[in-house]
Design a protein around this motif. Structure first.
Motif, mmCIF file in Angstrom:
data_model
loop_
_atom_site.group_PDB
_atom_site.id
_atom_site.type_symbol
_atom_site.label_atom_id
_atom_site.label_comp_id
_atom_site.label_asym_id
_atom_site.label_seq_id
_atom_site.Cartn_x
_atom_site.Cartn_y
_atom_site.Cartn_z
ATOM 1 N N THR A 284 -6.792 13.694 -8.741
ATOM 2 C CA THR A 284 -7.277 13.128 -7.407
ATOM 3 C C THR A 284 -8.051 14.051 -6.617
ATOM 4 N N ASP A 285 -8.818 13.615 -5.591
ATOM 5 C CA ASP A 285 -9.428 14.754 -4.576
ATOM 6 C C ASP A 285 -8.709 14.440 -3.262
ATOM 7 N N GLY A 286 -7.371 13.778 -3.266
ATOM 8 C CA GLY A 286 -6.660 13.653 -2.048
ATOM 9 C C GLY A 286 -6.731 12.124 -1.599
ATOM 10 N N SER A 287 -7.891 11.342 -1.785
ATOM 11 C CA SER A 287 -7.967 10.085 -1.298
ATOM 12 C C SER A 287 -8.236 8.998 -2.573
ATOM 13 N N ARG B 190 0.938 -1.155 -0.060
ATOM 14 C CA ARG B 190 -0.063 -0.029 -0.112
ATOM 15 C C ARG B 190 0.876 1.117 -0.098
ATOM 16 N N ALA B 191 2.004 1.230 0.777
ATOM 17 C CA ALA B 191 2.899 2.392 0.623
ATOM 18 C C ALA B 191 3.451 2.763 -0.625
ATOM 19 N N ALA B 192 3.911 1.754 -1.072
ATOM 20 C CA ALA B 192 4.120 1.722 -2.559
ATOM 21 C C ALA B 192 3.321 2.306 -3.396
ATOM 22 N N ALA B 193 2.154 1.649 -3.433
ATOM 23 C CA ALA B 193 1.245 2.122 -4.427
ATOM 24 C C ALA B 193 0.561 3.750 -4.462
ATOM 25 N N ARG B 194 0.821 4.036 -2.957
ATOM 26 C CA ARG B 194 0.293 5.593 -2.705
ATOM 27 C C ARG B 194 1.322 6.472 -3.238
ATOM 28 N N ARG B 195 2.857 6.235 -3.140
ATOM 29 C CA ARG B 195 3.843 6.934 -3.546
ATOM 30 C C ARG B 195 3.712 6.987 -5.397
ATOM 31 N N HIS B 196 3.447 5.857 -5.777
ATOM 32 C CA HIS B 196 3.319 5.726 -7.377
ATOM 33 C C HIS B 196 2.104 6.612 -7.407
ATOM 34 N N LEU B 197 0.915 6.518 -7.133
ATOM 35 C CA LEU B 197 -0.198 7.139 -7.317
ATOM 36 C C LEU B 197 0.167 8.871 -7.160
ATOM 37 N N LEU B 198 0.644 9.093 -5.962
ATOM 38 C CA LEU B 198 1.225 10.711 -6.025
ATOM 39 C C LEU B 198 2.084 11.131 -7.084
ATOM 40 N N THR B 199 2.878 10.259 -7.310
ATOM 41 C CA THR B 199 3.799 10.744 -8.256
ATOM 42 C C THR B 199 3.192 10.892 -9.737
ATOM 43 N N LEU B 200 2.327 9.937 -9.966
ATOM 44 C CA LEU B 200 1.497 9.861 -11.395
ATOM 45 C C LEU B 200 0.570 11.195 -11.426
ATOM 46 N N ALA B 201 0.113 11.554 -10.179
ATOM 47 C CA ALA B 201 -0.844 12.690 -10.242
ATOM 48 C C ALA B 201 0.229 13.814 -10.222
ATOM 49 N N HIS B 202 1.305 13.798 -9.685
ATOM 50 C CA HIS B 202 2.059 14.984 -9.936
ATOM 51 C C HIS B 202 2.536 15.274 -11.393
ATOM 52 N N LEU B 203 2.815 14.222 -12.140
ATOM 53 C CA LEU B 203 3.185 14.494 -13.465
ATOM 54 C C LEU B 203 1.940 14.652 -14.381
ATOM 55 N N GLY B 204 0.752 14.527 -13.825
ATOM 56 C CA GLY B 204 -0.359 14.899 -14.736
ATOM 57 C C GLY B 204 -1.241 13.655 -15.432
ATOM 58 N N TYR B 205 -0.765 12.344 -15.059
ATOM 59 C CA TYR B 205 -1.538 11.240 -15.600
ATOM 60 C C TYR B 205 -2.595 10.669 -14.831
ATOM 61 N N LEU B 206 -2.770 11.274 -13.570
ATOM 62 C CA LEU B 206 -3.811 11.035 -12.791
ATOM 63 C C LEU B 206 -4.458 12.349 -12.114
#
Length: 252
Positions: free
Chosen positions: A60-63, A42-58
């Protein structure tokens, strides 16, 4: 392809696995769901989700996270530059103009098929038959044609441990019966699938081969059951598909 372990970037693989976790069944994921789907913590998934959102591919509403339009850059670049879609498009357009039906060219990707080229048509398309759509290989005419092109050993490997989802009451989902279907497709060198992926739809597919005999894709037509029965599909449309496949062979 196989690469040396030293050349494998594990972080990139995990990030792509997270990105591929989004589909029509799960359009929004949180870290827990993404970790389950991608097979990482879960920790790795969270980091990847946040990175992809930062790069503009995702977005998010925070959760929760969902795909952003930027991911279309990948498919757009492929469709614009890949040779196969460009080679088959004129043939698809001609077939659609000649019949008024909807034609597609499809490739196999794991347990799914992907539409890489399709014709325009004035008739209503079946659900999900848009460019880039991914459909279950076992329940589609194109998937069966492409699976029939595999050796029996390769087909056994594809089927090993795989559960064939029953999408409609007509879907062949029992492994032994499915093998018999693939044997029949291999013998006939074409496939008609009636209401196995979606009710109200017949689909007819033939393989697209190179001059060397390698199957690289499948060509299909999708028609409503209200206007066609399987015999009519075979009688009126099979010859057109076979002729088109022969014409395309020197180009593939």
């Amino acid at each position: 392809m196989t690469i040396a372990r030293a050349d494998f970037i594990e972080g990139m693989a995990k990030g792509l696995a997270v990105l591929e976790s989004f589909d029509t069944e799960r359009q929004r994921l949180n870290a827990t769901l993404a970790s389950q789907r991608a097979g990482i913590t879960r920790a790795a998934a969270r980091r990847h989700l946040l990175t992809l959102a930062h790069l503009g591919y995702l977005e998010t509403d925070g959760s929760w996270f969902w795909l952003a339009p930027k991911v279309l850059r990948f498919s757009g670049s492929y469709l614009a530059s890949a040779r196969l879609p460009r080679m088959v498009q004129p043939t698809l357009n001609r077939l659609a103009a000649q019949t008024g039906e909807s034609f597609s060219v499809v490739v196999l990707d794991g347990e799914q098929v992907v539409i890489v080229a399709r014709s325009g048509t004035t008739r209503l398309l079946a659900y999900g038959l848009h460019l880039g759509a991914r459909l279950p290989a076992h329940a589609t005419s194109t998937g069966r044609v492409l699976l029939a092109s595999k050796t029996k050993a390769a087909l056994n490997a594809w089927l090993k441990g795989r559960e064939l989802a029953r999408l409609t009451a007509h879907t062949v989902a029992e492994p032994k019966a499915f093998r018999a279907v693939i044997d029949d497709v291999r013998s006939k060198d074409y496939c008609i699938a009636s209401e196995e992926h979606e009710l109200g739809v017949h689909a007819l597919a033939v393989p697209l081969r190179t001059l060397q005999g390698d199957t690289v894709a499948a060509l299909n037509v999708v028609v409503p059951t209200a206007r066609f029965d399987p015999r009519t599909v075979e009688r009126d449309l099979l010859a057109l598909l076979l002729d088109a496949a022969r014409e395309l062979r020197p180009l593939l």
